[in-house]
Design a protein around this motif. Structure first.
Motif, PDB file in Angstrom:
ATOM      1  N   GLN A 160      57.832  97.567 145.677  1.00  0.00           N
ATOM      2  CA  GLN A 160      58.131  96.852 144.555  1.00  0.00           C
ATOM      3  C   GLN A 160      59.655  97.328 144.358  1.00  0.00           C
ATOM      4  O   GLN A 160      60.233  98.240 144.468  1.00  0.00           O
ATOM      5  N   GLU A 161      60.458  96.157 143.698  1.00  0.00           N
ATOM      6  CA  GLU A 161      61.920  96.365 143.370  1.00  0.00           C
ATOM      7  C   GLU A 161      61.786  96.466 141.608  1.00  0.00           C
ATOM      8  O   GLU A 161      60.988  95.912 141.125  1.00  0.00           O
ATOM      9  N   THR A 162      62.548  97.258 141.166  1.00  0.00           N
ATOM     10  CA  THR A 162      62.678  97.267 139.654  1.00  0.00           C
ATOM     11  C   THR A 162      63.291  96.138 139.091  1.00  0.00           C
ATOM     12  O   THR A 162      64.446  95.519 139.701  1.00  0.00           O
ATOM     13  N   LEU A 163      62.678  95.576 138.222  1.00  0.00           N
ATOM     14  CA  LEU A 163      63.399  94.298 137.352  1.00  0.00           C
ATOM     15  C   LEU A 163      64.339  94.923 136.345  1.00  0.00           C
ATOM     16  O   LEU A 163      64.150  95.876 135.739  1.00  0.00           O
ATOM     17  N   THR A 164      65.667  94.223 136.209  1.00  0.00           N
ATOM     18  CA  THR A 164      66.415  94.344 135.302  1.00  0.00           C
ATOM     19  C   THR A 164      66.031  94.259 133.736  1.00  0.00           C
ATOM     20  O   THR A 164      65.186  93.254 133.700  1.00  0.00           O
ATOM     21  N   VAL A 165      66.590  94.796 132.784  1.00  0.00           N
ATOM     22  CA  VAL A 165      66.386  94.464 131.473  1.00  0.00           C
ATOM     23  C   VAL A 165      66.697  92.803 131.277  1.00  0.00           C
ATOM     24  O   VAL A 165      66.160  92.141 130.650  1.00  0.00           O
ATOM     25  N   ASN A 166      67.591  92.259 131.944  1.00  0.00           N
ATOM     26  CA  ASN A 166      68.006  90.857 131.847  1.00  0.00           C
ATOM     27  C   ASN A 166      66.721  89.947 132.228  1.00  0.00           C
ATOM     28  O   ASN A 166      66.779  88.835 131.835  1.00  0.00           O
ATOM     29  N   LEU A 172      55.397 104.374 142.031  1.00  0.00           N
ATOM     30  CA  LEU A 172      54.652 103.085 142.082  1.00  0.00           C
ATOM     31  C   LEU A 172      55.259 102.271 143.001  1.00  0.00           C
ATOM     32  O   LEU A 172      54.936 101.415 143.757  1.00  0.00           O
ATOM     33  N   GLU A 173      56.807 102.190 142.642  1.00  0.00           N
ATOM     34  CA  GLU A 173      57.607 101.103 143.486  1.00  0.00           C
ATOM     35  C   GLU A 173      57.562 101.293 144.846  1.00  0.00           C
ATOM     36  O   GLU A 173      57.512 100.553 145.784  1.00  0.00           O
ATOM     37  N   LEU A 174      57.666 102.744 145.406  1.00  0.00           N
ATOM     38  CA  LEU A 174      57.747 103.030 146.706  1.00  0.00           C
ATOM     39  C   LEU A 174      56.406 103.068 147.142  1.00  0.00           C
ATOM     40  O   LEU A 174      56.473 102.583 148.666  1.00  0.00           O
ATOM     41  N   THR A 175      55.585 103.131 146.679  1.00  0.00           N
ATOM     42  CA  THR A 175      54.006 103.205 147.347  1.00  0.00           C
ATOM     43  C   THR A 175      53.059 102.050 147.184  1.00  0.00           C
ATOM     44  O   THR A 175      52.274 101.803 147.865  1.00  0.00           O
ATOM     45  N   LEU A 233      62.382 100.417 128.352  1.00  0.00           N
ATOM     46  CA  LEU A 233      61.117  99.814 128.128  1.00  0.00           C
ATOM     47  C   LEU A 233      60.888  98.589 129.242  1.00  0.00           C
ATOM     48  O   LEU A 233      59.767  98.430 129.979  1.00  0.00           O
ATOM     49  N   PRO A 234      61.647  97.432 128.786  1.00  0.00           N
ATOM     50  CA  PRO A 234      61.424  96.228 129.844  1.00  0.00           C
ATOM     51  C   PRO A 234      61.452  96.519 131.164  1.00  0.00           C
ATOM     52  O   PRO A 234      60.686  95.748 131.978  1.00  0.00           O
ATOM     53  N   THR A 235      62.134  97.466 131.835  1.00  0.00           N
ATOM     54  CA  THR A 235      61.959  97.763 133.244  1.00  0.00           C
ATOM     55  C   THR A 235      60.726  98.401 133.527  1.00  0.00           C
ATOM     56  O   THR A 235      60.360  98.472 134.924  1.00  0.00           O
ATOM     57  N   PHE A 236      59.724  98.865 132.767  1.00  0.00           N
ATOM     58  CA  PHE A 236      58.633  99.407 133.236  1.00  0.00           C
ATOM     59  C   PHE A 236      57.440  98.354 133.438  1.00  0.00           C
ATOM     60  O   PHE A 236      56.041  98.549 133.682  1.00  0.00           O
ATOM     61  N   LEU A 237      57.646  97.288 133.083  1.00  0.00           N
ATOM     62  CA  LEU A 237      56.529  96.241 132.760  1.00  0.00           C
ATOM     63  C   LEU A 237      56.014  95.487 134.145  1.00  0.00           C
ATOM     64  O   LEU A 237      55.131  95.113 134.473  1.00  0.00           O
ATOM     65  N   TYR A 238      57.070  95.072 134.938  1.00  0.00           N
ATOM     66  CA  TYR A 238      56.946  94.167 136.025  1.00  0.00           C
ATOM     67  C   TYR A 238      57.587  94.789 137.276  1.00  0.00           C
ATOM     68  O   TYR A 238      58.552  95.912 137.105  1.00  0.00           O
ATOM     69  N   GLY A 239      57.424  94.139 138.393  1.00  0.00           N
ATOM     70  CA  GLY A 239      58.090  94.803 139.612  1.00  0.00           C
ATOM     71  C   GLY A 239      58.156  93.415 140.420  1.00  0.00           C
ATOM     72  O   GLY A 239      57.562  92.260 140.215  1.00  0.00           O
ATOM     73  N   LYS A 240      58.771  93.539 141.437  1.00  0.00           N
ATOM     74  CA  LYS A 240      59.111  92.245 142.157  1.00  0.00           C
ATOM     75  C   LYS A 240      59.238  92.615 144.001  1.00  0.00           C
ATOM     76  O   LYS A 240      59.338  93.603 144.064  1.00  0.00           O
ATOM     77  N   ASP A 241      59.162  91.712 144.766  1.00  0.00           N
ATOM     78  CA  ASP A 241      59.450  91.879 146.292  1.00  0.00           C
ATOM     79  C   ASP A 241      59.946  90.491 146.611  1.00  0.00           C
ATOM     80  O   ASP A 241      59.986  89.555 145.798  1.00  0.00           O
ATOM     81  N   ASP A 242      60.224  90.392 147.961  1.00  0.00           N
ATOM     82  CA  ASP A 242      60.403  88.947 148.530  1.00  0.00           C
ATOM     83  C   ASP A 242      59.417  87.924 148.183  1.00  0.00           C
ATOM     84  O   ASP A 242      59.822  86.918 148.115  1.00  0.00           O
ATOM     85  N   GLY A 284      57.250  87.727 145.689  1.00  0.00           N
ATOM     86  CA  GLY A 284      56.843  87.221 144.357  1.00  0.00           C
ATOM     87  C   GLY A 284      57.040  88.231 143.389  1.00  0.00           C
ATOM     88  O   GLY A 284      57.628  89.362 143.162  1.00  0.00           O
ATOM     89  N   LEU A 285      56.057  88.468 142.416  1.00  0.00           N
ATOM     90  CA  LEU A 285      56.200  89.146 141.288  1.00  0.00           C
ATOM     91  C   LEU A 285      54.733  90.133 141.014  1.00  0.00           C
ATOM     92  O   LEU A 285      53.655  89.717 141.264  1.00  0.00           O
ATOM     93  N   PHE A 286      55.155  91.213 140.473  1.00  0.00           N
ATOM     94  CA  PHE A 286      53.796  92.102 140.102  1.00  0.00           C
ATOM     95  C   PHE A 286      53.781  92.144 138.801  1.00  0.00           C
ATOM     96  O   PHE A 286      54.847  92.436 137.858  1.00  0.00           O
ATOM     97  N   ILE A 287      52.510  92.163 138.226  1.00  0.00           N
ATOM     98  CA  ILE A 287      52.087  92.458 136.784  1.00  0.00           C
ATOM     99  C   ILE A 287      51.914  93.706 136.596  1.00  0.00           C
ATOM    100  O   ILE A 287      50.496  93.955 136.868  1.00  0.00           O
ATOM    101  N   ASN A 288      52.551  94.788 136.241  1.00  0.00           N
ATOM    102  CA  ASN A 288      52.177  96.102 136.318  1.00  0.00           C
ATOM    103  C   ASN A 288      51.652  96.732 135.030  1.00  0.00           C
ATOM    104  O   ASN A 288      50.694  97.504 134.896  1.00  0.00           O
ATOM    105  N   GLN A 289      52.244  96.125 133.934  1.00  0.00           N
ATOM    106  CA  GLN A 289      51.704  96.349 132.577  1.00  0.00           C
ATOM    107  C   GLN A 289      51.269  95.144 131.664  1.00  0.00           C
ATOM    108  O   GLN A 289      52.088  94.158 131.957  1.00  0.00           O
ATOM    109  N   TYR A 290      50.529  95.109 130.913  1.00  0.00           N
ATOM    110  CA  TYR A 290      50.093  94.052 130.167  1.00  0.00           C
ATOM    111  C   TYR A 290      50.776  94.253 128.619  1.00  0.00           C
ATOM    112  O   TYR A 290      50.303  95.370 127.612  1.00  0.00           O
ATOM    113  N   ALA A 291      51.588  93.332 128.227  1.00  0.00           N
ATOM    114  CA  ALA A 291      52.058  93.497 126.759  1.00  0.00           C
ATOM    115  C   ALA A 291      52.863  91.881 126.684  1.00  0.00           C
ATOM    116  O   ALA A 291      53.357  91.513 127.644  1.00  0.00           O
ATOM    117  N   ALA A 292      52.905  91.727 125.318  1.00  0.00           N
ATOM    118  CA  ALA A 292      53.449  90.350 125.256  1.00  0.00           C
ATOM    119  C   ALA A 292      55.032  90.118 125.395  1.00  0.00           C
ATOM    120  O   ALA A 292      56.009  91.047 125.012  1.00  0.00           O
TER     121      ALA A 292
END
Length: 817
Positions: free
Chosen positions: A27-33, A355-358, A418-427, A429-437
């Motif tokens: 997974q790649e880290t998402l930015t706060v943007n 998590l992102e590496l493995t 905090l925003p960087t901990f919720l999701y991940g991505k790769d080429d 698509g998207l990973f939903i790692n944490q559940y929060a509004a």
């Protein structure tokens, strides 16, 4: 678009460094943007951090420390500017132009203050030499300043920030290396430094008891700089640093991480003192080296250490550190100086990186436990401060308001990330790692963007709705984490149930997504009691440098806690509402669960708290049966009620506890007997003070000293402290004081109205037991004295004054008979 370009550049650089090896990130880290909205509970805590901490912080004062560069003391003071700047850059990404403008002004001031040599810190030039190019705690301070500069570049595209980071990186390359200064923790050199226990301070590597690791932690931002610039000099320097840790430490503590990974050692055995936060910061550097080089030995060491820590030293709330270090076995004390906020921050970062590496779900599960329990338990409700330590059982608001120090600033940095901990991505698509509004707008290769809105009251509710708001017209994957703790997860797509929803895995849904597609997930949460398997009862000792260590007290019965899914519950006397039974002074000591009576009963949650809440049967140490309210531990940052007057910020006004004994445990039965004896003594007393009880101590006009907990009792000690107490007006009396017989090296006067009653010496004279000393009180102390109303004066001041300017006490009980 700028951030997307930078992300693609970093991926290219990583591929070059790995010499065309397989990508090392799952997974790649998402930015706060890319996470433009946080809502619900997490959004409230994020906003409280921005308003209460970042906007209110006196950043000008700490920026001047860098500009003036006059700090000559070894001790650290220069981490605040870097932590605040990075936090402000992150927290102003999607809103708050005023904070962004302030952050940009601070960034410019820091850059303008940089020396021609490249040095950027608070240490004056005249005390930096070729042999000592940094002050003792410079590396720790510089770690955060370098990260802040790189974050400003990555978020804003600020080339000046990257140039400043490179110039400082070049300063380190030019002054620390082969034939130059090195991160020696003492003046000893091999073989004289081998297996030597150290104390004191080092020239450029922080505390000696960190055995060089408080200098080598600079590899983490230096490797991030290597990734940002493509300059291999920074990664080669970092490899040189890592290659010398064994020699510098004298304990082979880097190489022996392989023995930790194989289960031959515990992480605490690497060297005499293993500081949690310091090791985490180094671990982040090792993981960056793995990402850059593809050398799996770096990953193996960190993953092995993580497994050992998670199995033995991770608290039920997801965080770590005993004092500030790692201990043997499952030694995890319940109270006092445990679970440091700095360690919470870096542990969460290490766990996310793994998590992102493995891609291993266990890391996302661990992050979830930490996010929904300890992260916000350490944050005062208004977001204006963070605890240094947040023990599972403790008091409040004492402990919340202090600093600024390392933990107050780590707290606001952690929440800003905090925003960087919720999701991940790769080429794909998207990973939903944490559940929060929240809303995520992930930027993917090929100028593709997927925007998903997550609506949920999780973890109050197990239901999550994910709505695709926009997506490219090509196939993408959305992966949802199925928590390991949930045995009956269910997921639907547009109302149709999906198969292969397996606990402890990601469910992949790959398709061409349409605007309005809805994924609904449900993770039912079982409410259950758990008994601690930890060694929780300890005796405290300190190292010469003040580091707190714990010696286990064996055979203590494990206490109990209530959990629901990832949520841990706590009793909190702030919400005590039984008019017939006073709130326990220390709820973790003075209350026990009656586990076999009934199941927990769900009740209304107090306003402003995250729920759900439950009432459970309990018994006080006075033998009174009560129903006690349990609320999620994350709520303990509430330190006042809107319908009551706020207590003093430094008072132990309320107590809370995750862990309570069973009423049948030997420890609680002994507590019942002891309380009965104490109540009998107090019933016959003319006056008494309940030590550590805010109401009782305030009534007796306490002055000076501080309170603490030891062996299920409260004490007060200090250089000079006093109480105002009443004595009989018609007869003489006795002052009776309780001490701990193993205290030693303490000499102090006990005074009544400034008359010395006795000089008391505590020198381990009654090892392992509490004992009482009686001091005669002459009626002459109040004879002939009257108050302004002509009444006989019955107040006297009882004072404990050290004769050595060290510690008087501790006083565990005080009464007049």
């Amino acid at each position: 678009m700028l951030r997307t370009t930078i992300t693609m550049l970093l991926s290219l650089i990583c591929g070059i460094y790995a010499h065309s090896a397989e990508p090392s990130r799952v997974q790649e880290t998402l930015t706060v943007n890319e996470v433009p909205e946080l809502r619900g509970y997490l959004g409230e805590r994020w906003e409280a951090n921005r308003r209460g901490s970042l906007h209110q912080f006196d950043i000008d004062r700490y920026t001047k420390l860098v500009e003036q560069r006059t700090h000559r003391e070894w001790w650290w003071a220069g981490e605040q500017d870097g932590k605040w700047l990075e936090s402000a850059v992150l927290s102003s990404a999607n809103s708050d132009p005023a904070l962004r403008a302030q952050a940009k002004a601070i960034l410019d001031r820091l850059i303008d203050s940089q020396e021609p040599s490249g040095y950027l810190g608070i240490t004056p030039q005249d005390i930096r030499t070729a042999q000592q190019p940094l002050r003792g705690m410079d590396p720790y301070e510089d770690y955060f300043r370098l990260h802040a500069l790189i974050t400003a570049y990555e978020q804003w595209g600020d080339e000046q920030a990257l140039t400043a980071a490179r110039r400082f990186g070049d300063y380190l390359l030019g002054h620390i290396g082969p034939g130059k200064a090195e991160f020696w923790p003492s003046d000893l050199r091999p073989p004289a430094n081998e297996k030597r226990t150290l104390e004191g301070f080092t020239k450029i590597a922080g505390h000696a008891v960190h055995y060089s690791w408080e200098g080598t932690l600079l590899i983490d931002p230096m490797l991030r700089l290597a990734l940002a610039t493509g300059d291999e000099r920074y990664s080669e320097w970092s490899k040189w640093v890592v290659g010398n840790i064994d020699t510098w430490s004298g304990w082979d503590s880097y190489s022996r991480l392989d023995q930790v990974a194989s289960g031959e050692l515990g992480v605490h055995e690497l060297q005499p003192y293993v500081h949690s936060h310091t090791f985490h910061m180094n671990f982040l550097g090792f993981l960056r080296l793995y990402e850059i080089t593809g050398d799996e030995s770096y990953l193996r060491k960190v993953a092995g250490a993580w497994d050992d820590i998670a199995a033995r030293q991770m608290y039920i709330t997801g965080s770590v550190s005993v004092g500030e270090h790692y201990e043997s076995g499952k030694l995890r004390p319940l109270t006092g100086h445990v679970v440091e906020t700095c360690a919470t921050m870096s542990w969460l970062q290490v766990t996310q990186y793994l998590l992102e590496l493995t891609g291993d779900v266990k890391y996302a599960d661990a992050m979830e436990k930490l996010l929904w329990n300890h992260v916000f338990a350490s944050q005062a409700i208004d977001g204006d401060c963070y605890r240094y330590h947040t023990p599972p059982n403790g008091v409040k608001p004492e402990g919340f308001f202090h600093g600024p120090d390392c933990c107050t600033s780590s707290g606001h940095r952690l929440v800003s990330l905090l925003p960087t901990f919720l999701y991940g991505k790769d080429d794909q698509g998207l990973f939903i790692n944490q559940y929060a509004a929240s809303t995520v707008e992930a930027q993917l290769p090929g100028d593709r963007t997927i925007r998903v809105r997550q609506e949920t009251n999780y973890p109050e509710s197990p239901q999550i709705d994910l709505t695709v708001e926009s997506a490219p017209d090509s196939s993408l994957a959305i992966r949802l984490r199925n928590p390991s703790w949930c045995q009956t997860p269910s997921i639907t797509l547009n109302g149709k149930s999906l198969s292969n929803v397996t606990p402890g895995s990601y469910l992949t849904i790959e398709r061409v997504w349409l605007s309005g597609d809805v994924i609904q997930a449900s993770f039912p949460m079982e409410l259950r009691w758990v008994q601690s398997d930890a060694t929780w009862k300890t005796v405290i000792r300190t190292l010469p440098g003040g580091e707190i260590m714990h010696d286990p007290v064996p055979d203590a019965t494990g206490p109990w806690a209530l959990i629901r899914g990832p949520v841990v519950y706590a009793a909190d006397t702030l919400w005590w509402s039984n008019p017939e039974v006073p709130a326990p002074h220390r709820v973790g000591d003075d209350l026990a669960f009656v586990l076999h009576d009934t199941s927990p009963q769900q009740v209304d949650t107090p306003a402003g708290l995250i729920g759900p809440s439950y009432k459970v049967p309990a018994i006080t140490s006075r033998g009174q049966h009560v129903d006690v309210l349990l609320v999620p531990f994350t709520n303990i940052g509430h330190w006042y009620r809107d319908d009551q007057r706020k207590p003093d910020k430094h008072a132990a006004a309320w107590s809370y506890a995750v862990w309570l004994p069973s009423h049948e445990s030997p420890e609680f039965q002994e507590r019942l007997k002891l309380r009965q004896q104490q109540e009998q003594q107090l019933a016959s007393a003319f006056d008494y003070v309940r030590i550590g009880n805010h109401e009782s101590e305030t009534l007796h006009q306490v002055q000076g000293g501080e309170t603490g907990q030891f062996r299920d009792r409260s004490y007060r000690h200090g250089v000079d402290f006093s109480y105002t107490m009443k004595m009989p007006t018609e007869r003489s009396a006795k002052l009776i004081v309780t001490y701990w017989g193993s205290d030693c090296g303490r000499e102090f006067d006990v005074l009544a109205n400034d008359q010395v009653l006795d000089t008391t010496r505590l020198n381990n004279s009654r090892p392992g037991e509490f004992f009482e000393v009686a001091y005669p009180l002459s009626q002459e102390l109040i004879a002939g004295k009257t108050n302004t109303f002509g009444q006989k004066e019955d107040n006297i001041t009882i004072r404990f004054r050290s004769r050595t300017q060290q510690v008087a006490g501790g006083v565990f009980g005080i009464r007049i008979e």
